[in-house]
Design a protein around this motif. Structure first.
Motif, PDB file in Angstrom:
ATOM      1  N   ILE A   1      -1.809   4.547   9.632  1.00 23.75           N
ATOM      2  CA  ILE A   1      -2.878   4.407   8.635  1.00 23.75           C
ATOM      3  C   ILE A   1      -2.479   3.432   7.532  1.00 23.75           C
ATOM      4  CG2 ILE A   1      -4.102   5.628   6.776  1.00 23.75           C
ATOM      5  CD1 ILE A   1      -4.105   8.116   8.657  1.00 23.75           C
ATOM      6  N   THR A   2      -1.293   3.629   6.978  1.00 25.02           N
ATOM      7  CA  THR A   2      -0.833   2.804   5.851  1.00 25.02           C
ATOM      8  C   THR A   2      -0.619   1.365   6.280  1.00 25.02           C
ATOM      9  OG1 THR A   2       0.267   4.789   5.022  1.00 25.02           O
ATOM     10  CG2 THR A   2       0.787   2.731   3.920  1.00 25.02           C
ATOM     11  N   LEU A   3      -0.060   1.173   7.470  1.00 21.62           N
ATOM     12  CA  LEU A   3       0.131  -0.173   7.997  1.00 21.62           C
ATOM     13  C   LEU A   3      -1.224  -0.855   8.196  1.00 21.62           C
ATOM     14  CD1 LEU A   3       2.738  -1.732   8.897  1.00 21.62           C
ATOM     15  CD2 LEU A   3       2.098  -1.141  11.231  1.00 21.62           C
ATOM     16  N   GLY A   4      -2.215  -0.113   8.683  1.00 21.36           N
ATOM     17  CA  GLY A   4      -3.555  -0.660   8.853  1.00 21.36           C
ATOM     18  C   GLY A   4      -4.187  -1.058   7.525  1.00 21.36           C
ATOM     19  N   GLN A   5      -4.015  -0.221   6.501  1.00 19.66           N
ATOM     20  CA  GLN A   5      -4.555  -0.548   5.181  1.00 19.66           C
ATOM     21  C   GLN A   5      -3.908  -1.811   4.615  1.00 19.66           C
ATOM     22  OE1 GLN A   5      -3.666   3.225   3.321  1.00 19.66           O
ATOM     23  NE2 GLN A   5      -5.768   3.968   3.546  1.00 19.66           N
ATOM     24  N   ALA A   6      -2.588  -1.930   4.782  1.00 19.41           N
ATOM     25  CA  ALA A   6      -1.883  -3.117   4.297  1.00 19.41           C
ATOM     26  C   ALA A   6      -2.359  -4.361   5.047  1.00 19.41           C
ATOM     27  CB  ALA A   6      -0.380  -2.934   4.448  1.00 19.41           C
TER      28      ALA A   6
ATOM     29  N   TRP B   1      -0.377   6.904  20.598  1.00 23.31           N
ATOM     30  CA  TRP B   1      -1.832   6.825  20.448  1.00 23.31           C
ATOM     31  C   TRP B   1      -2.231   7.124  19.000  1.00 23.31           C
ATOM     32  CZ3 TRP B   1      -6.070   9.564  18.928  1.00 23.31           C
ATOM     33  CH2 TRP B   1      -7.317   9.074  19.354  1.00 23.31           C
ATOM     34  N   GLU B   2      -1.614   8.125  18.394  1.00 30.72           N
ATOM     35  CA  GLU B   2      -1.929   8.474  17.005  1.00 30.72           C
ATOM     36  C   GLU B   2      -1.615   7.310  16.063  1.00 30.72           C
ATOM     37  OE1 GLU B   2      -3.518  11.105  16.220  1.00 30.72           O
ATOM     38  OE2 GLU B   2      -3.273  12.324  18.020  1.00 30.72           O
ATOM     39  N   PHE B   3      -0.486   6.643  16.302  1.00 33.06           N
ATOM     40  CA  PHE B   3      -0.104   5.494  15.482  1.00 33.06           C
ATOM     41  C   PHE B   3      -1.155   4.394  15.571  1.00 33.06           C
ATOM     42  CE2 PHE B   3       1.727   1.241  15.325  1.00 33.06           C
ATOM     43  CZ  PHE B   3       2.360   1.246  14.085  1.00 33.06           C
ATOM     44  N   PHE B   4      -1.517   4.020  16.784  1.00 33.85           N
ATOM     45  CA  PHE B   4      -2.474   2.926  16.951  1.00 33.85           C
ATOM     46  C   PHE B   4      -3.875   3.319  16.499  1.00 33.85           C
ATOM     47  CE2 PHE B   4       0.767   1.376  20.043  1.00 33.85           C
ATOM     48  CZ  PHE B   4       1.009   0.152  19.430  1.00 33.85           C
ATOM     49  N   GLN B   5      -4.257   4.594  16.669  1.00 35.58           N
ATOM     50  CA  GLN B   5      -5.565   5.047  16.179  1.00 35.58           C
ATOM     51  C   GLN B   5      -5.628   4.949  14.660  1.00 35.58           C
ATOM     52  OE1 GLN B   5      -8.399   6.393  18.251  1.00 35.58           O
ATOM     53  NE2 GLN B   5      -9.155   5.542  16.354  1.00 35.58           N
ATOM     54  N   GLY B   6      -4.570   5.365  13.990  1.00 37.75           N
ATOM     55  CA  GLY B   6      -4.513   5.222  12.538  1.00 37.75           C
ATOM     56  C   GLY B   6      -4.600   3.763  12.117  1.00 37.75           C
ATOM     57  N   PHE B   7      -3.898   2.904  12.852  1.00 40.25           N
ATOM     58  CA  PHE B   7      -3.907   1.476  12.514  1.00 40.25           C
ATOM     59  C   PHE B   7      -5.300   0.881  12.652  1.00 40.25           C
ATOM     60  CE2 PHE B   7      -3.675  -3.000  13.609  1.00 40.25           C
ATOM     61  CZ  PHE B   7      -2.923  -3.505  12.550  1.00 40.25           C
ATOM     62  N   VAL B   8      -5.950   1.056  13.807  1.00 41.05           N
ATOM     63  CA  VAL B   8      -7.244   0.398  14.025  1.00 41.05           C
ATOM     64  C   VAL B   8      -8.307   0.915  13.062  1.00 41.05           C
ATOM     65  CG1 VAL B   8      -6.741  -0.110  16.445  1.00 41.05           C
ATOM     66  CG2 VAL B   8      -8.057   1.916  15.888  1.00 41.05           C
TER      67      VAL B   8
ATOM     68  N   VAL C   1       0.850  -1.190   0.000  1.00 39.71           N
ATOM     69  CA  VAL C   1       0.000   0.000   0.000  1.00 39.71           C
ATOM     70  C   VAL C   1       0.883   1.236   0.000  1.00 39.71           C
ATOM     71  CG1 VAL C   1      -1.688   1.345   1.317  1.00 39.71           C
ATOM     72  CG2 VAL C   1      -1.907  -1.140   1.203  1.00 39.71           C
ATOM     73  N   THR C   2       0.504   2.219  -0.815  1.00 35.55           N
ATOM     74  CA  THR C   2       1.203   3.502  -0.853  1.00 35.55           C
ATOM     75  C   THR C   2       0.229   4.608  -0.469  1.00 35.55           C
ATOM     76  OG1 THR C   2       2.785   2.788  -2.533  1.00 35.55           O
ATOM     77  CG2 THR C   2       2.442   5.161  -2.302  1.00 35.55           C
TER      78      THR C   2
ATOM     79  N   THR D   1       5.185   3.934   1.756  1.00 38.55           N
ATOM     80  CA  THR D   1       4.867   2.652   1.139  1.00 38.55           C
ATOM     81  C   THR D   1       5.152   1.551   2.143  1.00 38.55           C
ATOM     82  OG1 THR D   1       5.352   3.428  -1.098  1.00 38.55           O
ATOM     83  CG2 THR D   1       5.362   1.044  -0.755  1.00 38.55           C
ATOM     84  N   VAL D   2       4.171   0.659   2.336  1.00 39.82           N
ATOM     85  CA  VAL D   2       4.311  -0.491   3.222  1.00 39.82           C
ATOM     86  C   VAL D   2       4.053  -1.760   2.430  1.00 39.82           C
ATOM     87  CG1 VAL D   2       3.319  -1.719   5.204  1.00 39.82           C
ATOM     88  CG2 VAL D   2       3.621   0.763   5.302  1.00 39.82           C
ATOM     89  N   THR D   3       4.998  -2.689   2.482  1.00 39.81           N
ATOM     90  CA  THR D   3       4.801  -4.035   1.954  1.00 39.81           C
ATOM     91  C   THR D   3       4.813  -4.994   3.132  1.00 39.81           C
ATOM     92  OG1 THR D   3       5.816  -3.510  -0.175  1.00 39.81           O
ATOM     93  CG2 THR D   3       5.711  -5.835   0.433  1.00 39.81           C
ATOM     94  N   MET D   4       3.806  -5.854   3.200  1.00 38.12           N
ATOM     95  CA  MET D   4       3.600  -6.728   4.364  1.00 38.12           C
ATOM     96  C   MET D   4       3.378  -8.163   3.935  1.00 38.12           C
ATOM     97  SD  MET D   4       0.392  -6.492   7.035  1.00 38.12           S
ATOM     98  CE  MET D   4       0.998  -5.010   7.824  1.00 38.12           C
TER      99      MET D   4
END
Length: 197
Positions: free
Chosen positions: A74-79, A137-144, A8-9, A18-21
């Motif tokens: 956010i990007t990690l969550g989308q991936a 908190w911002e990181f995890f909020q974006g992820f969830v 995901v980009t 860009t995250v590749t998982m």
């Protein structure tokens, strides 16, 4: 179970990420975020979650790390949402308690399809390296919000802020690993009475 991978980009005026998982990886991380402490935490997620991650992030760090950290979540969550697929045949729920010396954290996750973050952490320092501890908190909020998971994070004890953060991210990786694992008794069925997640 088919290959569970995604790339995901996210490209905005503030960040280019860009995250590749690979959810069924070996715990390898290639990471360039410009925020060294965040890189250290993402290494914990990859290693303990047995998730392969390739992350490239360029953000407006001349302002501060806020946009980079939030947009990476956010990007990690989308991936993750793409890689996990329809969730048939997985355990769905995962949890972990992780200690590091005096610190102890608990993370519980449900791949529910419903975003929710419940985080009870009082960091004993305002910054770690160059990173504001409020940004976790911002990181995890974006992820969830973008992985569409329910996530409970509790730091149960600890006075060293580095240890507090590290136990959280290690437990997060292990909880993801448990919830994403194939459940042989579920045998490809949906782990929900609703029939979808």
């Amino acid at each position: 179970m088919s290959e569970r991978t995604a790339t995901v980009t996210r490209d905005t005026k503030e960040t280019q990420i860009t995250v590749t998982m690979n959810l069924d990886g070996e715990g390898r991380l290639t990471c360039e975020t410009g925020v060294p402490f965040l890189d250290h935490m993402l290494d914990q997620v990859a290693r303990h979650g047995l998730i392969d991650l390739d992350i490239k992030a360029v953000g407006d760090l001349h302002i501060d790390a806020h946009h980079t950290v939030e947009d990476l979540g956010i990007t990690l969550g989308q991936a993750f949402d793409q890689a996990i697929g329809d969730k048939r045949g997985i355990y769905r729920y995962g949890h972990a308690y992780v200690p590091l010396d005096e610190a102890l954290s608990r993370v519980v996750v449900d791949f529910s399809g419903r975003p929710g973050l419940f985080m009870d952490v009082e960091f004993t320092r305002a910054t770690l390296g160059q990173m504001d501890t409020q940004l976790f908190w911002e990181f995890f909020q974006g992820f969830v919000n973008h992985a569409r998971v329910t996530l409970h994070i509790d730091n149960l004890k600890g006075f060293n802020a580095h240890h507090q953060a590290e136990t959280i991210f290690k437990a997060f990786g292990r909880a993801l690993r448990m919830a994403a694992a194939e459940d042989p008794r579920m045998a490809g069925r949906m782990p929900s009475t609703k029939g979808s997640l």
